[in-house]
Design a protein around this motif. Sequence first.
Motif, PDB file in Angstrom:
ATOM      1  N   ASP A 166       0.856  -1.190   0.000  1.00 59.60           N
ATOM      2  CA  ASP A 166       0.000   0.000   0.000  1.00 59.60           C
ATOM      3  C   ASP A 166       0.895   1.244   0.000  1.00 59.60           C
ATOM      4  N   PRO A 167       1.319   1.695  -1.178  1.00 58.58           N
ATOM      5  CA  PRO A 167       2.236   2.841  -1.277  1.00 58.58           C
ATOM      6  C   PRO A 167       1.698   4.112  -0.618  1.00 58.58           C
ATOM      7  N   GLY A 168       0.382   4.210  -0.452  1.00 57.14           N
ATOM      8  CA  GLY A 168      -0.200   5.412   0.143  1.00 57.14           C
ATOM      9  C   GLY A 168      -0.309   5.365   1.653  1.00 57.14           C
ATOM     10  N   ILE A 169       0.172   4.293   2.281  1.00 59.67           N
ATOM     11  CA  ILE A 169       0.035   4.139   3.731  1.00 59.67           C
ATOM     12  C   ILE A 169       0.811   5.233   4.465  1.00 59.67           C
ATOM     13  N   GLU A 170       0.179   5.800   5.508  1.00 60.61           N
ATOM     14  CA  GLU A 170       0.805   6.917   6.220  1.00 60.61           C
ATOM     15  C   GLU A 170       0.939   6.673   7.720  1.00 60.61           C
ATOM     16  N   ARG A 171       0.043   5.887   8.288  1.00 66.11           N
ATOM     17  CA  ARG A 171       0.051   5.690   9.743  1.00 66.11           C
ATOM     18  C   ARG A 171       0.103   4.203  10.075  1.00 66.11           C
ATOM     19  N   VAL A 172       1.123   3.796  10.859  1.00 67.79           N
ATOM     20  CA  VAL A 172       1.318   2.384  11.193  1.00 67.79           C
ATOM     21  C   VAL A 172       1.485   2.231  12.702  1.00 67.79           C
ATOM     22  N   ALA A 173       0.771   1.270  13.260  1.00 71.66           N
ATOM     23  CA  ALA A 173       0.867   0.977  14.690  1.00 71.66           C
ATOM     24  C   ALA A 173       1.952  -0.061  14.950  1.00 71.66           C
ATOM     25  N   MET A 174       2.651   0.100  16.070  1.00 67.71           N
ATOM     26  CA  MET A 174       3.640  -0.889  16.481  1.00 67.71           C
ATOM     27  C   MET A 174       3.527  -1.114  17.990  1.00 67.71           C
ATOM     28  N   PRO A 175       2.927  -2.241  18.402  1.00 67.11           N
ATOM     29  CA  PRO A 175       2.949  -2.584  19.825  1.00 67.11           C
ATOM     30  C   PRO A 175       4.372  -3.017  20.201  1.00 67.11           C
ATOM     31  N   TYR A 176       4.807  -2.651  21.398  1.00 68.20           N
ATOM     32  CA  TYR A 176       6.182  -2.986  21.791  1.00 68.20           C
ATOM     33  C   TYR A 176       6.278  -3.104  23.311  1.00 68.20           C
ATOM     34  N   THR A 177       7.257  -3.842  23.777  1.00 66.64           N
ATOM     35  CA  THR A 177       7.484  -3.974  25.210  1.00 66.64           C
ATOM     36  C   THR A 177       7.911  -2.628  25.784  1.00 66.64           C
ATOM     37  N   LEU A 206       3.383   4.279  18.411  1.00 65.59           N
ATOM     38  CA  LEU A 206       3.845   3.229  19.319  1.00 65.59           C
ATOM     39  C   LEU A 206       2.822   2.953  20.416  1.00 65.59           C
ATOM     40  N   PHE A 207       2.633   1.665  20.707  1.00 64.87           N
ATOM     41  CA  PHE A 207       1.707   1.230  21.745  1.00 64.87           C
ATOM     42  C   PHE A 207       2.471   0.369  22.763  1.00 64.87           C
ATOM     43  N   PRO A 208       2.838   0.934  23.922  1.00 65.17           N
ATOM     44  CA  PRO A 208       3.607   0.169  24.909  1.00 65.17           C
ATOM     45  C   PRO A 208       2.779  -0.932  25.571  1.00 65.17           C
ATOM     46  N   VAL A 209       3.447  -2.062  25.822  1.00 65.37           N
ATOM     47  CA  VAL A 209       2.830  -3.222  26.470  1.00 65.37           C
ATOM     48  C   VAL A 209       3.644  -3.555  27.716  1.00 65.37           C
ATOM     49  N   THR A 210       2.985  -3.807  28.831  1.00 69.46           N
ATOM     50  CA  THR A 210       3.701  -4.070  30.087  1.00 69.46           C
ATOM     51  C   THR A 210       3.617  -5.514  30.568  1.00 69.46           C
ATOM     52  N   SER A 211       2.676  -6.290  30.004  1.00 69.12           N
ATOM     53  CA  SER A 211       2.533  -7.694  30.412  1.00 69.12           C
ATOM     54  C   SER A 211       1.791  -8.457  29.322  1.00 69.12           C
ATOM     55  N   GLU A 212       1.786  -9.777  29.409  1.00 64.87           N
ATOM     56  CA  GLU A 212       1.069 -10.554  28.392  1.00 64.87           C
ATOM     57  C   GLU A 212      -0.418 -10.232  28.430  1.00 64.87           C
ATOM     58  N   ASP A 214      -1.717  -7.509  29.134  1.00 71.85           N
ATOM     59  CA  ASP A 214      -1.904  -6.162  28.610  1.00 71.85           C
ATOM     60  C   ASP A 214      -2.081  -6.155  27.089  1.00 71.85           C
ATOM     61  N   ASN A 215      -1.639  -7.223  26.427  1.00 71.46           N
ATOM     62  CA  ASN A 215      -1.730  -7.276  24.966  1.00 71.46           C
ATOM     63  C   ASN A 215      -3.159  -7.095  24.464  1.00 71.46           C
ATOM     64  N   LYS A 216      -4.102  -7.741  25.111  1.00 76.08           N
ATOM     65  CA  LYS A 216      -5.501  -7.665  24.658  1.00 76.08           C
ATOM     66  C   LYS A 216      -6.022  -6.231  24.765  1.00 76.08           C
ATOM     67  N   VAL A 217      -5.681  -5.564  25.861  1.00 74.39           N
ATOM     68  CA  VAL A 217      -6.118  -4.180  26.076  1.00 74.39           C
ATOM     69  C   VAL A 217      -5.507  -3.267  25.018  1.00 74.39           C
ATOM     70  N   VAL A 218      -4.204  -3.458  24.764  1.00 70.69           N
ATOM     71  CA  VAL A 218      -3.504  -2.631  23.777  1.00 70.69           C
ATOM     72  C   VAL A 218      -4.051  -2.894  22.380  1.00 70.69           C
TER      73      VAL A 218
END
Length: 338
Positions: A166-177, A206-212, A214-218
């Motif tokens: 998708d060459p037009g993509i502008e916003r990407v989410a990245m969940p991370y520890t 960026l979407f910070p994750v603090t525990s396993e 927490d993944n569902k909430v994020v």
Amino acid sequence: MKNFVPLMVVVLFIFLIVVVLAQLSGSSKEDGRVYSVGIIARGSAYEQAIEGYKKRMTELGYEEGLNIVYDVRIVLDKDQLSGVVREFIAKDVDLIHTYSTPATQAAYKETKDIPRPIPVVFGSMGDPIISGVIKDIQRPGTNVTGVASLSTELTSKRLEILKQIDPGIERVAMPYTSKELKDVAADKSVEIAKKTADYLKINLILFPVTSEEDNKVVAEKITGDLVEGVVFGGDSLVWSGAGAYIQQAIKERIPLVSSSVEQAKSGALIGIGVDYSVSGIQSADITNKILRGGDPSKIPVQLPEKILLVVNMKTAQQIGIKFNMEFLSQVDLIISDD
């Protein structure tokens, strides 16, 4: 008497074959020894790797319950890793096999200063030098060696693939520890992702994750009106909750580029990463060398023999993505309903 000599030659030949095969097997059947291997993985993303590891060990002559026993621990909480390693030390295991950077770091920290450092073979981790568990790829110089995953380094490739489809993509989410948890591989993945996103002119959210847990909430925070794609880094905590992100991405009709074949099979649109069953095989071969007397400090760290690009066509249809032939020509495996 004429038949006696040829018979002796045949018997001797068969005996020699048996001896050679016994030596090649690398097992300890002939001396009756039973080896003990502690396996520790951070998160539940490594089942296929462990299966591949055990299968290869069997091929090498180590039969579970006969001349080798495994103590497999899947640990969700990073803070519990060191405690599990101490249990392995108390049980006097012959070798510790690890999956993930935090698990390997915990194993090294707890074993490096004991009188007889237990060998540690990692089957997946980020950069082992930056992580502090070895000194050199070709000559580790510690009681640790194994197979690097490149999962962190492939973070940039995952973003590039999103831009490609998708060459037009502008916003990407990245969940991370979350940075406060001090996960070296996760932190490095974020650093790589930021640089790549800047180059591709993508706004990385960026979407910070603090525990396993927490993944569902994020995952529920990642919506189609906020982002146009999702990407994983080399992050074992996020991988442990991959299912939640996959379900949310399909619900929100967002393309998700994940870090493994298994995640793509579970519904991620695309997976690019190591074939963990092959990494397990590589790890078993290293284990065999060590159990036969090899010094881990002198056994080079290996890179993955196989990295796969996988596409889930069922998911593509569900979220309305169509791939062009140029992209599909790069794909190693296509998952469909067939």
